[in-house]
Design an enzyme around this catalytic site. Structure first.
Site, mmCIF file in Angstrom:
data_model
loop_
_atom_site.group_PDB
_atom_site.id
_atom_site.type_symbol
_atom_site.label_atom_id
_atom_site.label_comp_id
_atom_site.label_asym_id
_atom_site.label_seq_id
_atom_site.Cartn_x
_atom_site.Cartn_y
_atom_site.Cartn_z
ATOM 1 N N THR A 54 0.864 -1.194 0.000
ATOM 2 C CA THR A 54 0.000 0.000 0.000
ATOM 3 C C THR A 54 0.892 1.233 0.000
ATOM 4 O OG1 THR A 54 -1.668 -1.170 1.310
ATOM 5 C CG2 THR A 54 -1.855 1.240 1.280
ATOM 6 N N ARG A 63 -13.129 -8.251 -0.964
ATOM 7 C CA ARG A 63 -12.565 -7.799 0.328
ATOM 8 C C ARG A 63 -12.136 -6.331 0.213
ATOM 9 N NH1 ARG A 63 -7.395 -5.519 2.024
ATOM 10 N NH2 ARG A 63 -7.028 -6.113 4.172
ATOM 11 N N VAL A 64 -12.520 -5.535 1.193
ATOM 12 C CA VAL A 64 -12.086 -4.138 1.246
ATOM 13 C C VAL A 64 -11.299 -3.938 2.530
ATOM 14 C CG1 VAL A 64 -12.850 -1.737 1.392
ATOM 15 C CG2 VAL A 64 -14.058 -3.326 -0.112
ATOM 16 N N GLY A 65 -10.140 -3.297 2.410
ATOM 17 C CA GLY A 65 -9.300 -3.067 3.581
ATOM 18 C C GLY A 65 -9.542 -1.690 4.181
ATOM 19 N N ASP A 66 -8.549 -1.207 4.899
ATOM 20 C CA ASP A 66 -8.673 0.078 5.596
ATOM 21 C C ASP A 66 -8.433 1.284 4.691
ATOM 22 O OD1 ASP A 66 -5.998 -0.840 5.312
ATOM 23 O OD2 ASP A 66 -5.326 0.652 6.765
ATOM 24 N N THR A 105 -0.448 1.536 6.522
ATOM 25 C CA THR A 105 -0.241 0.393 5.642
ATOM 26 C C THR A 105 -0.190 -0.840 6.542
ATOM 27 O OG1 THR A 105 2.153 0.546 5.746
ATOM 28 C CG2 THR A 105 1.106 1.731 3.961
ATOM 29 N N GLY A 106 -0.338 -1.998 5.936
ATOM 30 C CA GLY A 106 -0.304 -3.228 6.724
ATOM 31 C C GLY A 106 -1.649 -3.931 6.689
ATOM 32 N N GLY A 146 -5.087 -4.336 6.946
ATOM 33 C CA GLY A 146 -6.179 -3.374 6.985
ATOM 34 C C GLY A 146 -7.240 -3.691 8.017
HETATM 35 N N1 GLY Z 1 -3.650 -1.774 4.331
HETATM 36 C C1 GLY Z 1 -4.107 -2.210 3.088
HETATM 37 C C2 GLY Z 1 -5.086 -3.272 3.135
HETATM 38 O O1 GLY Z 1 -5.170 -4.008 4.105
HETATM 39 O O2 GLY Z 1 -5.818 -3.416 2.176
#
Ligand code: GLY
Length: 324
Positions: free
Chosen positions: A185, A213-216, A235-236, A238
């Site tokens: 990210t 799937r949707v992250g942060d 980052t990391g 999510g």
């Molecule tokens: N931090 C990015 C994700 O988990 O999608």
């Protein structure tokens, strides 16, 4: 020391920050600096975590998330799970500037992009697909046999096998390991000569994620937040930043008079509240142009430039040992 402008970005942002810095030096806005920097990162075919050649989902399809936020107005725009567009950050900015909404996902976001003239294209090439098959074959991760079998079974027929595979294997455990090794990210935060802050995030998300799937990264408060006094982005893994509202809390603590250092560090310490494995990196900047970065994974760095510096400089992010 008073700074006229400043910009910082995650470890993959070095391809974009010189352009962002130039925009700021010429009096351009923080929003422009963030967007143009991130477009260059999205173009980088060797970065497997952002934009073109971003790591695909389980079914081999690249789905991108991106967001942008303006500190002064707190206007915000994001998109999630978008396929076949090279610059999700620019679509996110249009959501912010032109739509009556803050977030668009999937097909709806793609229709919005098409209507505005964004061009659809293949966003993965042979190199990207080779990386994908390497993971599929268990070659680029030290995966136990069970994990390799799991991936293959999910991949072969995701819809039909999903329930069986989730019952049979420790799917969550495997994804925890994956997210520690395969995450990226990009975050860019800029402060312009007018004193305005902006934050942008772009990602292909967790490697081999479930489709949809949707992250942060596109979620305001979780992977990104910006007020008139500070901005933060993550980052990391999510899922962790979503559960902890990480980016908003960093900014909130700063607004309540904790130092930027302490506010950002606490974002990592918050991980202790949920007994969950995973990695987070938090980047923050205040409206004086000072930048901080903390993480629970050793050896991560970021880049920073300001009006007194010729080129962006590589800086070590601070490691927080969560076992202490
Ligand atoms: N931090 C990015 C994700 O988990 O999608």
């Amino acid at each position: 020391m008073t700074l006229d402008y400043a910009i910082c970005g995650t470890r993959n942002a070095n391809v974009g920050l010189p352009t962002g810095s130039k925009i700021l030096s010429e009096g351009g806005s923080a929003l422009d600096a963030v967007e143009e920097s991130i477009k260059l990162i999205e173009n980088n075919p060797y970065d497997i975590t952002v934009g073109f050649n971003g790591f695909p989902n389980l079914q081999g399809i690249v789905e991108l998330d991106a967001s942008i936020m303006d500190g002064k107005t707190r206007q915000a725009g994001s998109i999630a799970a978008v396929r076949n567009f090279r610059h999700p950050i620019s679509i996110a900015r249009k959501v912010m500037e032109l739509s009556p909404h803050v977030m668009l996902v999937g097909e709806g976001a793609e229709k919005f992009a098409r209507a505005l003239g964004f061009v659809e294209e293949e966003i993965i090439d042979e190199l990207g697909m080779r990386n994908y098959y390497k993971v599929m074959e268990g070659k680029s991760l030290e995966m136990p046999q069970e994990a390799q079998t799991l991936v293959r079974e999910l991949f072969m027929k995701f819809d039909d096998h999903l329930k069986d595979v989730m019952e049979k294997y420790s799917v969550r455990e495997w994804y925890r390991k994956l997210s520690f090794d395969k995450h990226g990210t990009t975050n860019v935060i800029a402060l312009d000569r007018e004193g305005n802050l902006a934050v942008g995030v772009s990602t292909s998300g967790l490697a081999m994620k479930f489709p949809g799937r949707v992250g942060d990264s596109p979620i305001f408060g979780a992977g990104i937040y910006c007020s008139e006094v500070a901005g933060a982005a993550c980052t990391g893994t999510g899922e962790l930043a979503i559960r902890l509202s990480t980016a908003r809390l960093v900014v909130d603590r700063y607004e309540r008079n904790l130092s930027l250092e302490e506010s950002t560090k606490m974002g990592i310490s918050d991980l202790k509240k949920i007994n969950e494995k995973g990695v987070l990196h938090i980047l923050s900047m205040d409206n004086r142009g000072f930048c901080r970065a903390f993480t629970n994974k050793d050896g991560i760095f970021h880049f920073y430039a300001n009006s007194h510096m010729k080129n962006p400089e590589k800086r070590q992010s601070n490691f927080v040992d969560l076992t202490k």
